[in-house]
Design an enzyme around this catalytic site. Structure first.
Site, PDB file in Angstrom:
ATOM      1  N   ARG A  63       1.072  -1.279  -0.121  1.00  0.00           N
ATOM      2  CA  ARG A  63      -0.698   0.359   0.062  1.00  0.00           C
ATOM      3  C   ARG A  63       0.238   1.597   0.389  1.00  0.00           C
ATOM      4  NH1 ARG A  63      -2.974  -3.814   2.635  1.00  0.00           N
ATOM      5  NH2 ARG A  63      -1.470  -3.530   4.586  1.00  0.00           N
ATOM      6  N   GLU A 100       3.103  -8.327  13.221  1.00  0.00           N
ATOM      7  CA  GLU A 100       1.990  -8.990  13.427  1.00  0.00           C
ATOM      8  C   GLU A 100       1.170  -9.867  13.543  1.00  0.00           C
ATOM      9  OE1 GLU A 100      -0.062  -5.229  12.273  1.00  0.00           O
ATOM     10  OE2 GLU A 100       2.099  -5.803  12.423  1.00  0.00           O
TER      11      GLU A 100
END
Length: 182
Positions: A63, A100
């Site tokens: 992104r 994560e």
């Protein structure tokens, strides 16, 4: 809709339990569906960096690739791509890091930077900081430095901005979310 920085948050969709249970994914896709929002994001970043002293823009897969090329064009800076493993040709440097979601690898072409270059890193968000730290490590291995790490969204509770700042890397984001915010 009259847009300002506070209303950007309303265009960032919260997607619960993606990509795994317990995670709230911050989807910036609606920003790109609003020409006004995209212009606000890009113009805000251009204004911040138009007179800044850096030599390159580093966009992070994937992104960061949405904003990085626009900024590189508008600020007349070379664009460096930090890609996921297996996506770049030529001689590469690679860095393994933890997100994560698990371990990952990021790569950059070895001849992208030289000693003395200063890179503005761009990504969509700062979470744990793993990807940005990995890119920073690659930049250092080429003898260059990070000018700043910038993102649209910061999730400060995950500690990424603090980790970067503890490494001497300034951070900037247009907005931030608490983990509990919907």
């Amino acid at each position: 809709m009259n847009l300002d920085h506070s209303s950007l948050k309303s265009l960032i969709r919260a997607v619960p339990d993606f990509p795994k249970a317990g995670v709230i994914f911050r989807d910036i896709t609606p920003l790109f569906q609003s020409p006004r929002a995209l212009r606000l994001v890009v113009d805000s970043l251009i204004q911040r960096y138009v007179d800044a002293e850096f030599t390159h823009i580093g966009a992070l897969d994937a992104r960061g690739f949405l904003i990085g090329p626009i900024l590189a064009y508008e600020l007349n800076k070379p664009l460096i791509l930090f890609r996921k493993k297996g996506k770049l040709p030529a001689e590469l440097l690679m860095e393994t890091y933890t997100t994560e979601y698990g371990d990952a690898v990021i790569e950059v072409q070895k001849d992208s930077l030289k000693a003395g270059d200063k890179v503005l890193l761009i990504d969509d968000l700062i979470a744990t900081g793993g990807t940005l730290i990995a890119a920073s490590n690659l930049i250092a291995r080429m003898g260059a430095s990070v000018y700043e790490a910038a993102a649209i969204v910061d999730l400060p509770e995950l500690g990424g901005s603090k980790r970067l700042q503890d490494m001497g890397i300034p951070t900037f984001s247009l907005t931030e979310f608490a983990l509990s915010e919907r």
